[in-house]
Design an enzyme around this catalytic site. Structure first.
Site, PDB file in Angstrom:
ATOM      1  N   HIS A  77       5.803   9.088  -3.699  1.00 58.68           N
ATOM      2  CA  HIS A  77       5.469   8.682  -5.096  1.00 58.68           C
ATOM      3  C   HIS A  77       6.199   9.493  -6.104  1.00 58.68           C
ATOM      4  CE1 HIS A  77       2.103   6.106  -3.793  1.00 58.68           C
ATOM      5  NE2 HIS A  77       1.709   7.165  -2.965  1.00 58.68           N
TER       6      HIS A  77
ATOM      7  N   HIS B  63       0.170   3.244   1.107  1.00 58.45           N
ATOM      8  CA  HIS B  63       0.644   3.120  -0.516  1.00 58.45           C
ATOM      9  C   HIS B  63       2.086   2.896  -0.614  1.00 58.45           C
ATOM     10  CE1 HIS B  63      -2.799   6.141   0.069  1.00 58.45           C
ATOM     11  NE2 HIS B  63      -3.225   5.577  -1.060  1.00 58.45           N
TER      12      HIS B  63
HETATM   13 ZN   LIG Z   1      -0.067   7.150   1.448  1.00 61.68          ZN
END
Ligand SMILES: [Zn+2]
Length: 309
Positions: A127, A166
């Site tokens: 991220h 994710h």
């Molecule tokens: Zn994750």
């Protein structure tokens, strides 16, 4: 040749908070799962150099992280870099070991010393953007390693395959205008961070494979065998980097995807079979998420076992 496992105790010293899911015990669980597997060799992860981390991150961002890191003192002492992402004393060393592990793994593979590698490190990275900490991530290890391979080993094309539950928005953003990098991600949608739609295609180098909550082995394998692995073959990389998150496991508390340990073995075997035929078997895997300790141990064992075969 053996599968290299890279780890460093500094990765245990990053402490984002007692109730934070990205806990030091994650690494202990992963190491318990993989440390005695046949065909592996464990080495300490070096720290990334400033030059290496700046391949993917702005110098001002790194200076800001250095300023945010609190000094060691008794009790819980953490500083927020974003609402979910914290630094404690030791966080800088931890994240440097993560990017350093990934770069060192690439050097060892290109030196012909190991077959492939798994970086058992934390905090995770996918991220993190050029100048943003996000979603438990400080440095984007996969991005640093990709640029390291492109700049130091004569590599022309790198594929990053991300099966964390994710979407790896940081990795996508860093490479969305870089045709020498292919980014493929399977992830739950809707879910944090809210990106990863199929329409996000970068310069034709991004492939997002969203999975609906409740999806499991069948949908995961269909997405990768029907689209992901075909795109990988078409791209023809010189090196494959795996963003290995184990939070799509059925036991994981943060996702609602129902993968089993065997699914991690399957996708890893598929990737390794492709790499063996097309790019000298060059695969490095970097731990991303995974928040159930038992699932982390068993799924990472299935993953590393497939790397050794
Ligand atoms: Zn994750």
């Amino acid at each position: 040749m053996k599968t290299l496992i890279l780890h460093h105790d500094d990765c245990i010293k990053h402490e984002p908070g007692r109730r934070h899911p990205e806990a030091p015990a994650r690494i202990t669980a992963v190491l318990n799962g993989v440390k005695n597997l046949p065909g592996t060799e464990i080495l300490p992860a070096p720290r990334a150099t400033l030059e290496q981390l700046q391949l993917a991150h702005a110098p001002e961002y790194w200076e800001r992280l250095l300023e945010l890191e609190p000094a060691p003192e008794p009790g819980e002492n953490r500083v927020a870099a974003d609402p979910d992402t914290f630094l404690s004393a030791g966080s800088i060393d931890a994240t440097l070991r993560g990017s350093g592990a990934a770069c060192f793994a690439i050097d060892q593979i290109f030196a012909g010393k190991v077959k492939n590698a798994f970086c058992a490190i934390r905090p995770p990275g996918h991220h993190a953007g050029v100048e943003t900490a996000m979603g438990f991530c400080l440095l984007n290890h996969a991005a640093v390693a990709t640029r390291h391979a492109l700049t130091t080993h004569g590599v022309q094309r790198v594929a990053i395959l991300d099966f964390d539950v994710h979407h790896g928005n940081g990795t996508q953003a860093i490479f969305e205008a870089s045709p020498e990098v292919l980014y493929i991600s399977s992830h739950q949608m809707p879910l944090y961070p809210g990106t990863g739609y199929p329409a996000e295609t970068g310069c034709g180098n991004i492939l997002n494979l969203p999975l609906v909550p409740g999806a499991g082995s069948v949908e995961f394998r269909a997405a990768w065998s029907g689209h992901g692995l075909t795109a990988l073959e078409h791209f023809g990389p010189d090196l494959v980097i795996i963003s290995a998150g184990f939070d799509a496991h059925e036991r994981d508390p943060l996702g609602q995807i129902e993968l089993q340990d065997e699914d991690y073995g399957w996708i890893t075997s598929e990737i390794c079979a492709y790499a063996a035929s097309a790019c000298g078997g060059r695969v490095i895997s970097i731990l991303e998420g995974g928040y159930d300790l038992d699932a982390l141990a068993s799924a990472s064992a299935a993953h590393v076992t497939a790397l050794t075969n």
